[in-house]
Design an enzyme around this catalytic site. Structure first.
Site, PDB file in Angstrom:
ATOM      1  CG  ASN A  90      37.000  40.409  39.663  1.00 35.99           C
ATOM      2  OD1 ASN A  90      37.106  39.340  39.085  1.00 35.99           O
ATOM      3  ND2 ASN A  90      35.823  40.910  40.029  1.00 35.99           N
ATOM      4  CE  LYS A 147      32.387  35.702  50.656  1.00 37.29           C
ATOM      5  NZ  LYS A 147      33.295  35.821  49.485  1.00 37.29           N
ATOM      6  CE  LYS A 201      38.539  57.933  25.552  1.00 36.31           C
ATOM      7  NZ  LYS A 201      39.315  57.720  24.314  1.00 36.31           N
TER       8      LYS A 201
END
Length: 406
Positions: free
Chosen positions: A214, A341, A293
């Site tokens: 992120n 939350k 990969k």
């Protein structure tokens, strides 16, 4: 500042070892009690007798030369010290410290030390800039070891550059400043408290060269960690992927995935007073990361994700006396999602920001947040630097931990 302080002086084998005599003498004159450990190679440059006369204490060189039958010398010395100062320290001893080798009196004692450690490197300029030495020094800094940077000038080898051990007068001033800061920290609001801060964005591997992550830069977590340290706390940083380097002289644990982050925090959880979960942790991870990969084939690639451990919620359920601070980066319904939350994850405080606001997103040096507790909004902080914000957050946490303003 040095009156009555117990300083363990380590001396290793370099030409700068002769400066240890002046250093020892200055420390003693300022009231410190000094005990000396020399490596065998250090005795080739300066005698044990010299440092014994100056310190007025026996000098230790041999792990097996036990001077007191009732005590193990390297453990007793490690427990005795208020500060360990190694001056000069060679590349060899720096390497031993970095990887945990204990094969002589000094390196064995350093493994047992819990007191703060200060190092004054001295070596050839090319040795000082060698990648292995740079890596080892960075590793020691990440553990909170304080480095006294060497000076620039003519070296004994004939080169001119960085590598000269700092002069004894400057080292003694560094030691004085250390104890001055320590005395101030004793009166600070988080003195004696253990604070753990997570920072950065976790990585979940798809294959050996690709991963899910992120936009977290780590800047907010680093600012909180620095603020906690300024307020007197003993700080541990648990760091995933970041865009900037972590602060110097804070104990830092490096991780990659959400599970690694959980395990790192769980290892210190029982002794933690405040946990600040500023890291952006991946909610999902690939179910079966490829061992090699993944080669391109076809127009689409299906990737099955499974849910990660929820670190904040797991620790929120487990907490006893710990003070738990969570972060929430939202794009809409800020208060609703923040309160949800906070309650689900049993946080004491929840720091929420709308990352769509200018000045409040990832990777920048400012932030805008609302702080919530179980009763709702505690305060709104306007745009300010993350360093300023980190201080506001930790000052509030210190007040709450002390029972003020609950």
């Amino acid at each position: 500042m040095l009156n009555g302080k117990k300083i363990l002086l380590g001396v290793t084998g370099g030409i700068a070892a002769f400066k240890a005599a002046s250093l020892c003498s200055m420390l003693v004159k300022q009231g410190a009690e000094v005990r000396v450990i020399m490596t065998e190679s250090a005795t080739k440059f300066i005698s044990e007798l010299t440092l014994q006369a100056l310190s007025k204490n026996a000098v230790y060189t041999d792990t097996f030369d036990e001077k007191k039958p009732e005590a193990i010398a390297h453990i007793e010395l490690a427990d005795w010290a208020d500060l360990v100062l190694v001056a000069p320290i060679t590349a060899n001893m720096i390497g031993k410290m970095a990887v945990g080798i204990g094969d002589d009196m000094l390196s064995t004692t350093l493994l047992a030390v819990t007191a703060p450690i200060m190092l004054a490197p001295a070596m050839n300029v090319h040795m000082y800039t060698h990648p292995a030495v740079s890596r080892n020094m960075a590793e020691l800094r990440s553990r909170g070891v304080h480095m006294i940077e060497p000076g620039v000038g003519l070296l004994a080898c004939g080169y001119t550059g960085k590598g000269r051990m700092e002069e004894p007068e400057a080292i003694v001033e560094e030691v004085n400043q250390f104890f001055k800061r320590q005395s101030k920290r004793a009166d600070l609001p988080l003195a004696g408290k253990k604070v753990v801060v997570t920072a950065g964005g976790t990585i979940e591997r798809i294959d050996p060269v690709r991963y899910i992550t992120n936009d977290s830069s780590g800047k907010m977590g680093f600012a909180v960690a620095k603020a906690a340290q300024e307020l007197g706390a003993d700080v541990t940083l648990v760091v995933a992927r970041t865009q900037v380097a972590p602060p110097l002289n804070i104990n830092t644990v490096y991780v990659e995935s959400a599970m690694e982050m959980y395990e790192a925090v769980a290892n210190v959880w029982q002794d933690t007073d405040i946990l600040v979960k500023a890291a952006a942790v991946a909610d999902y991870r690939p179910k079966s990361p490829a061992q090699h990969k993944i080669k391109k084939s076809g127009d689409a690639l299906q990737l099955e994700l499974v849910k990660n451990i929820d670190i904040l919620q797991t620790l929120g359920q487990q907490k006893t006396s710990q003070f738990l601070i969570g972060f929430a980066a939202e794009t809409e319904n800020l208060e609703q999602y923040a309160m949800d939350k906070l309650q689900r994850k049993n946080c004491d405080l929840l720091i929420a920001n709308d990352v769509t606001q200018a000045g409040a997103g990832f990777g920048i040096d400012t932030n805008i947040v609302n702080i919530y507790d179980a009763q709702g909004l505690v305060k709104s902080l306007p745009m300010m630097t993350k360093e300023e914000m980190g201080l506001h957050i930790m000052e509030l946490a210190a007040e709450r931990l002390a029972g003020v303003g609950k």
